[in-house]
Write a protein that holds these residues in place. Sequence first.
Motif, short mmCIF file in Angstrom:
data_model
loop_
_atom_site.label_atom_id
_atom_site.label_comp_id
_atom_site.label_asym_id
_atom_site.label_seq_id
_atom_site.Cartn_x
_atom_site.Cartn_y
_atom_site.Cartn_z
N MET A 176 12.05 -5.56 -0.18
CA MET A 176 11.20 -5.09 -1.26
C MET A 176 10.98 -3.60 -1.02
N VAL A 177 11.11 -2.80 -2.08
CA VAL A 177 10.86 -1.37 -1.95
C VAL A 177 9.96 -0.90 -3.09
N PRO A 190 0.82 -1.20 0.00
CA PRO A 190 0.00 0.00 0.00
C PRO A 190 0.86 1.25 0.00
N ASP A 191 0.36 2.31 -0.63
CA ASP A 191 1.08 3.57 -0.70
C ASP A 191 1.31 4.19 0.67
N ASP A 192 0.35 4.07 1.58
CA ASP A 192 0.50 4.70 2.89
C ASP A 192 0.69 3.64 3.98
N ASP A 193 1.62 2.76 3.79
CA ASP A 193 2.01 1.68 4.69
C ASP A 193 1.10 0.46 4.60
N PHE A 251 10.72 -5.97 4.83
CA PHE A 251 11.53 -7.17 5.06
C PHE A 251 10.67 -8.37 5.42
N ASP A 252 11.10 -9.56 4.99
CA ASP A 252 10.44 -10.77 5.46
C ASP A 252 10.86 -11.02 6.90
N THR A 279 0.25 -6.92 3.67
CA THR A 279 -0.51 -8.09 3.20
C THR A 279 0.38 -9.21 2.71
N ASP A 280 1.65 -8.91 2.41
CA ASP A 280 2.60 -9.94 1.99
C ASP A 280 3.41 -10.49 3.16
#
Length: 155
Positions: free
Chosen positions: A41-42, A14-17, A57-58, A123-124
């Motif tokens: 991931m960024v 999401p754009d806002d966290d 980060f995972d 969500t990931d």
Amino acid sequence: MTNQTPTRPACTTPDDDRTGGQSAMVEVLVCANDRDRYPAMVDPTDQSDDGYVRPWFDLDTVRRIADDTQADAERHGHGSIDTVHVLDGTVGRQAHAVVLVICWMYLGGERRQQAVEVLQPNTDGRYAVGGHDWCWYALDDLLNPQIPFQPTAAS
């Protein structure tokens, strides 16, 4: 860890966290202290005005960051290092992890109520440790800082 820094789309955030629109993310190595490097991931569009990224980060990588920040705090003192902690527990036969960031320098002052932050996964299942405040920067294939981050085509 290899010296390769893949930059392929892999997931969205999401754009806002945690809420709002979705943006494509890329996988890179990031660093915040010129020493420790972590895969993350960024979202290339989520950069501070100074060009720092917000890495996600995972949980295994969060555990590495926790080990490294706690070791740094032991070496250099808690007053200068925010520490990450992963607490594991079981509720109703289901395993859970709680990720905390402690800003030790806030504990003695007016911001003591902000000293502990509980991080929520996106969500990931990834965690934004430090966000922009930690001045994370992406690294290129030669491990040079990319500030601002400009992803290259997937290899």
